[in-house]
Design an enzyme around this catalytic site. Sequence first.
Site, mmCIF file in Angstrom:
data_model
loop_
_atom_site.group_PDB
_atom_site.id
_atom_site.type_symbol
_atom_site.label_atom_id
_atom_site.label_comp_id
_atom_site.label_asym_id
_atom_site.label_seq_id
_atom_site.Cartn_x
_atom_site.Cartn_y
_atom_site.Cartn_z
ATOM 1 C CB CYS A 87 18.139 -77.656 -52.054
ATOM 2 S SG CYS A 87 19.206 -76.860 -50.847
ATOM 3 N N GLY A 103 21.333 -76.025 -57.146
ATOM 4 C CA GLY A 103 22.312 -75.903 -56.078
ATOM 5 C C GLY A 103 23.646 -76.475 -56.495
ATOM 6 C CG ASN A 108 13.920 -77.267 -52.331
ATOM 7 O OD1 ASN A 108 13.202 -77.285 -53.313
ATOM 8 N ND2 ASN A 108 14.552 -76.169 -51.971
ATOM 9 N N GLY A 109 13.985 -76.091 -49.003
ATOM 10 C CA GLY A 109 13.104 -75.067 -48.452
ATOM 11 C C GLY A 109 13.677 -74.458 -47.198
ATOM 12 C CE1 TYR A 130 18.552 -67.033 -62.224
ATOM 13 C CE2 TYR A 130 18.099 -68.249 -60.200
ATOM 14 C CZ TYR A 130 18.989 -67.796 -61.146
ATOM 15 O OH TYR A 130 20.310 -68.088 -61.013
ATOM 16 C CG ASP A 142 18.519 -60.637 -66.673
ATOM 17 O OD1 ASP A 142 18.204 -61.849 -66.712
ATOM 18 O OD2 ASP A 142 19.536 -60.226 -66.101
ATOM 19 C CB CYS A 199 12.807 -65.173 -50.292
ATOM 20 S SG CYS A 199 12.073 -66.826 -50.275
ATOM 21 C CB CYS A 249 4.632 -68.036 -52.206
ATOM 22 S SG CYS A 249 5.483 -66.883 -51.087
HETATM 23 P P1 5GP Z 1 21.545 -58.331 -60.122
HETATM 24 O O1 5GP Z 1 21.595 -57.188 -61.079
HETATM 25 O O2 5GP Z 1 20.351 -58.297 -59.251
HETATM 26 O O3 5GP Z 1 22.836 -58.430 -59.344
HETATM 27 O O4 5GP Z 1 21.495 -59.677 -60.960
HETATM 28 C C1 5GP Z 1 20.405 -59.986 -61.788
HETATM 29 C C2 5GP Z 1 20.671 -61.319 -62.396
HETATM 30 O O5 5GP Z 1 20.734 -62.290 -61.343
HETATM 31 C C3 5GP Z 1 19.615 -61.823 -63.357
HETATM 32 O O6 5GP Z 1 20.291 -62.212 -64.536
HETATM 33 C C4 5GP Z 1 19.009 -63.042 -62.700
HETATM 34 O O7 5GP Z 1 18.793 -64.060 -63.663
HETATM 35 C C5 5GP Z 1 20.071 -63.470 -61.735
HETATM 36 N N1 5GP Z 1 19.553 -64.115 -60.527
HETATM 37 C C6 5GP Z 1 18.356 -63.989 -59.945
HETATM 38 N N2 5GP Z 1 18.273 -64.769 -58.842
HETATM 39 C C7 5GP Z 1 19.440 -65.413 -58.739
HETATM 40 C C8 5GP Z 1 19.958 -66.386 -57.822
HETATM 41 O O8 5GP Z 1 19.291 -66.804 -56.873
HETATM 42 N N3 5GP Z 1 21.231 -66.843 -58.061
HETATM 43 C C9 5GP Z 1 21.968 -66.392 -59.115
HETATM 44 N N4 5GP Z 1 23.212 -66.883 -59.294
HETATM 45 N N5 5GP Z 1 21.506 -65.493 -59.988
HETATM 46 C C10 5GP Z 1 20.266 -64.999 -59.805
HETATM 47 MG MG MG Z 2 20.305 -64.355 -65.225
#
Ligand code: 5GP
Ligand code: MG
Length: 459
Positions: free
Chosen positions: A2, A29, A103-104, A243, A346, A383, A434
């Site tokens: 968020c 979000g 947020n949290g 990320y 990635d 998490c 964390c």
């Molecule tokens: P996976 O292979 O685990 O399905 O997807 C990896 C991808 O998910 C990576 O490109 C990463 O940037 C993305 N990603 C990581 N955390 C999140 C998130 O919380 N939401 C979304 N939409 N993508 C995420």
């Molecule tokens: Mg990604």
Amino acid sequence: MCGVTGVYAPGRDAARLAFFALYALQHRGQESAGIAAADATTLRWHKAMGLLGAIFDEEILSGLSGHIAVGHTRYSTSGSSIVVNAQPLLERSDLGDFAFAHNGNLTNTEEMRAALSPTVTLDAESDSEVLAKLLVEDQGPLIERIRRLLVRARGAYSVVLCTQDELYAFRDPWGVRPLGLGAFDDGGWIVASESCALGTVGARFVREIEPGEIVRIGADGIESDRAVVEEKRPALCMFEYIYFARPDSELNGRAIYMARYAMGEALAREHPVEADVVIAVPDSAVPAGIGFSAEAGLPYIEGLIKNRYIGRTFISPDQQMRSRGVQLKFNPLIENLRGRRVVVVDDSIVRGTTTPRIVSLLREAGAKEVHLRISSPPILHPCYLGVDMATYDELIAANLTIEEIRKHTGADSLGYLSLDALIAATGRRRDEMCLGCLTGSYPSVPAGHRPRKTAVSTS
Ligand code: 5GP
Ligand code: MG
């Protein structure tokens, strides 16, 4: 996750400023959003499901008059995509109405809920609402109620709250989620989840709101309160660096872009590979991809073009699209990939569902070899503090070895960044972060706490 923002700007249209600040926080979000505004006598609000641009128009914003505003943009978590969970939450209290944006995630929601009197009805059944209702039920000046909340509530909460005539912002004693303070040159203040929102509205970054700090802004000026909270081990979420945060935000004096670039450089040193080109999965891995390329001495090119308008789509592809593995989000640049040995960077592998599709997309486009490089260590633990990865079952690295993950993705090789290199790239100390999802040790979570993913996890 968020995004939250709060504005106190005499003589200005606070809701409009909050709108543009939220626009810069839309990546935090996309499920719902809302703004509440106050003009010293009346609190008005508007919130709905969807993206900012679809929720607000000129007429709605014009109706939200006043020099004080709070805004919220909500992150999707499963099963809770309903408008009662949209924020800000609006509460009636003996002190007047207030609007509350969080947020949290709390980790002692049940204990806090039990502290509410049995007559309290919860509309949203979220941890955010429990926090807000505890403020309603408490007695004395609002600042004292917030102080008591900071002592009781465990977990992650960056909160922005406005009454009819004041703005409050506070952060849990561990500082898990970011929250920064900005100032307008002609007077007035803004609080936002990330510093990228400040530039958007013409404010300058002043400082982070400290873990356990309460900031109060009113007609008599700005005041900081850190009286009640004992010193806790700071624990800013590492996933913000990996990320979540936008690359043009800074956290603790370090631009996220530079941190990710350094992660990519370190990744190239830790997992070198003979290849022709380096690409990154847009958008979040681009800085790490460029850092990898510079360190490895390989050209950085674009290999995947992202459709930036997809967002969260509620229309599912038909079976034919699905079975061909068509990526709605990315198209490969065949001319850049054909016949080449490709390093694809990635930022993380979480569930392991999209990564195999990306690898096969690159192969279908003619890549001769695909070397996967991940600019974070394996995500081994859930998490409990606001990122949508809540159970061991769904985390691929909690269930497979690295070699098994490589096979699952279909890549020729796979390398993850080490934890030490990741920490070094942030410029922070290990004991200031964390690292729960990477190490299983959660600073603000009581020992033995293993909440299950609930239908309504909030923000
Ligand atoms: P996976 O292979 O685990 O399905 O997807 C990896 C991808 O998910 C990576 O490109 C990463 O940037 C993305 N990603 C990581 N955390 C999140 C998130 O919380 N939401 C979304 N939409 N993508 C995420
Ligand atoms: Mg990604």
